[in-house]
Design an enzyme around this catalytic site. Structure first.
Site, PDB file in Angstrom:
ATOM      1  N   CYS A  72       3.454  -5.051   2.626  1.00 27.68           N
ATOM      2  CA  CYS A  72       4.128  -5.941   1.691  1.00 27.68           C
ATOM      3  C   CYS A  72       3.657  -5.607   0.280  1.00 27.68           C
ATOM      4  CB  CYS A  72       3.820  -7.398   2.009  1.00 27.68           C
ATOM      5  SG  CYS A  72       4.496  -7.975   3.581  1.00 27.68           S
ATOM      6  N   ASN A 115       0.096 -10.349   0.487  1.00 32.77           N
ATOM      7  CA  ASN A 115       0.077  -9.068   1.183  1.00 32.77           C
ATOM      8  C   ASN A 115      -1.167  -9.031   2.062  1.00 32.77           C
ATOM      9  OD1 ASN A 115      -0.793  -5.682   0.223  1.00 32.77           O
ATOM     10  ND2 ASN A 115       0.287  -6.354   2.031  1.00 32.77           N
ATOM     11  N   GLY A 116      -0.973  -8.794   3.354  1.00 32.11           N
ATOM     12  CA  GLY A 116      -2.097  -8.714   4.274  1.00 32.11           C
ATOM     13  C   GLY A 116      -1.824  -9.461   5.555  1.00 32.11           C
ATOM     14  N   GLY A 148       7.874  -2.542   1.468  1.00 26.59           N
ATOM     15  CA  GLY A 148       8.560  -3.503   2.316  1.00 26.59           C
ATOM     16  C   GLY A 148      10.053  -3.471   2.098  1.00 26.59           C
ATOM     17  N   TYR A 201      -0.752   6.648   3.710  1.00 25.10           N
ATOM     18  CA  TYR A 201       0.674   6.393   3.896  1.00 25.10           C
ATOM     19  C   TYR A 201       1.261   5.312   2.994  1.00 25.10           C
ATOM     20  CZ  TYR A 201       4.979   4.765   6.156  1.00 25.10           C
ATOM     21  OH  TYR A 201       6.265   4.376   6.403  1.00 25.10           O
TER      22      TYR A 201
END
Length: 477
Positions: free
Chosen positions: A7, A110-111, A35, A254
């Site tokens: 995200c 995010n997480g 995302g 990535y």
């Protein structure tokens, strides 16, 4: 199964009323790689919140009049989502908005919390009613509960950080303040900067700050809380240095964009170093080095430079295939729609193929088949990460060992199954070469988890619990 995006969070605070929605839009565009499931923007217009969020890409959700319908304001918080907890549902779109006794709040996350299930159970038993299946709503509930007991939103966030465990980079907006917070491990990146006309901007990656004309000031430290208000920027560090830093190594391999710099380390340089290590650990006689777009390209360049084998473009990515392209069914290979081999480049050549990871091996096998069909004489695959052997509980969509090909087969067996002449992974003990330090999490490769392992690891575990309850099992476990 393949690695899915993370995200991305974005926030802006301006010295005066301006088009903060438009600025957020371009920030989200720069974070789209993190995302592609949904996105949203919440604007703060003098304490009044207005929002738009939906499933789809940034360009789809904010097409037509959607963006222009958002008001001008002094603050905004925005989000692009790929959900690792909770299903694909419009209710799970972020930012999450909350109305409570002391005001309003919007939150982007995010997480992934490693104690999300326990916290949600406690909240439900105390009477909380959830509208989403994501752990972001759990964070919002915790902060709201603490806000009712504290004198400021930053105090509430600080108190919540004593309760939350796992990965979270947060941007929280109240009527008067914008708050950034990063978990004490620093699992996920978060940074902030400033534009020439005085706007403060916070984002998951530095590329988003630069996309809106800002200059990066620095990364938010693990455990740090930043408070942006009319009085400037205040840093709170009561949670800093309580845990050993554990930034996700896969951010460099990535997730992040190549032009980003995370915690002082260039993503492009880290990937190039991975390729250099692969060339030394797994040399091979070949004619051409190519990368799988996009995250394999930098590592391919590093492999080429270290090995002396020429670097070239052997695969072309269709950049216009988004999340919503029409499913072609079983008769047409989806990989062929997204990727094509450049026959003139690979025909008759011994090719070194660089990719960021292998999960199930299905996609890798299809890419190798594309190169064979284009006339590649040999295909030697090199992977710029170690083998995936364990699930991730901090935001990477690796949720079951049964899906991981490296858990079932040897390297030689995997090479045979995907159709390559040889296969080599980045050794897990060489991960530190990417960043120059050991301050990273490699649990998905090593099984060395920094936090307690969750007992319930299903992605849609909350929805499953509700359906179980509907069948009269009486069980929440």
């Amino acid at each position: 199964m393949s690695i899915r995006e993370e995200c991305g969070v974005f926030g802006v605070m301006a010295p005066e009323v301006c088009d903060v929605a438009g600025i957020s839009y371009y920030g989200l565009y720069a974070l789209q790689h993190r995302g592609q499931e949904s996105c949203g923007i919440v604007v703060n217009d003098d304490g009044l919140f207005a929002s738009h969020k939906d499933l789809g890409l940034v360009s789809e959700v904010f097409s037509g009049d959607a963006l222009s319908c958002l008001p001008r304001g002094r603050m905004a918080v925005a989000h692009v989502r790929y959900g690792t907890t909770g299903g694909t549902d419009r209710n799970n779109c972020q930012p999450i908005e909350v109305n409570h006794q002391k005001g309003r709040m919007a939150l982007a996350h995010n997480g992934n919390l490693s104690n999300a299930v326990e916290l949600r159970n406690e909240l439900e038993l105390s009477g909380a009613i959830f509208h989403t299946t994501s752990d972001t709503e759990t964070i919002a509930y915790i902060i709201t509960k603490e806000r009712l007991k504290t004198t400021s939103i930053e105090d509430a966030v600080s108190s919540a950080m004593n309760i939350l465990d796992g990965a979270y980079s947060l941007i929280v907006m109240s009527p008067q303040k914008l708050i950034c917070a990063r978990d004490p491990y620093g699992f996920r990146p978060l940074c902030y900067g400033k534009t020439s006309d005085g706007l403060y901007v916070a984002a998951s990656e530095s590329c988003a700050i630069k996309a809106v004309g800002g200059e990066v000031i620095r990364d938010v430290e693990p455990g740090e809380i930043l408070v942006f208000s009319k009085y400037g920027v205040i840093s709170r560090k009561e949670h800093c240095r309580k845990k050993q830093k554990k930034l996700c190594a896969f951010e460099y391999i990535y997730f992040a964009r190549s032009d980003s710099v995370i915690d002082g380390v260039s993503v492009h340089a880290a990937r190039a170093r991975a390729g250099s290590v692969l060339a030394k650990m797994h040399p091979v006689e070949a004619d051409l080095v190519i990368g799988v777009p996009d995250s394999g390209l930098d590592a391919a360049l590093g492999y080429s430079q270290a090995s002396g084998i020429p670097y070239g473009m052997g695969l072309m990515k269709n950049k216009y295939v988004g999340r919503t392209f029409i499913d072609p069914g079983d008769r047409i290979d989806k990989v062929k729609i997204k990727l094509s081999a450049i026959e003139d480049a690979v025909k008759g050549k011994r090719v070194v193929l660089i990719d960021d990871s292998i999960v199930r091996g299905t996609t890798s096998g299809r890419i190798v088949k594309l190169l064979r069909e284009a006339g590649a004489k040999e295909v030697h695959m090199r992977v710029s990460s170690p083998p995936f052997l364990h699930p991730c509980y901090y935001g990477t969509d690796i949720d079951s060992e049964e899906h991981l090909i490296a858990c079932k087969y040897t390297v030689a067996d995997i090479a045979d199954r995907i159709g390559v002449d040889s296969l080599g992974y980045l050794p897990v003990e060489k991960l530190s070469r990417l960043t120059g330090n050991c301050n990273y999490c490699n649990a998905c490769f090593s099984g060395d988890y920094p936090t307690k392992i969750p007992t319930d690891t299903r992605k849609n575990r909350f929805e499953q619990r509700l359906s179980d309850r509907g069948r009269g099992t009486g069980s929440f476990s």
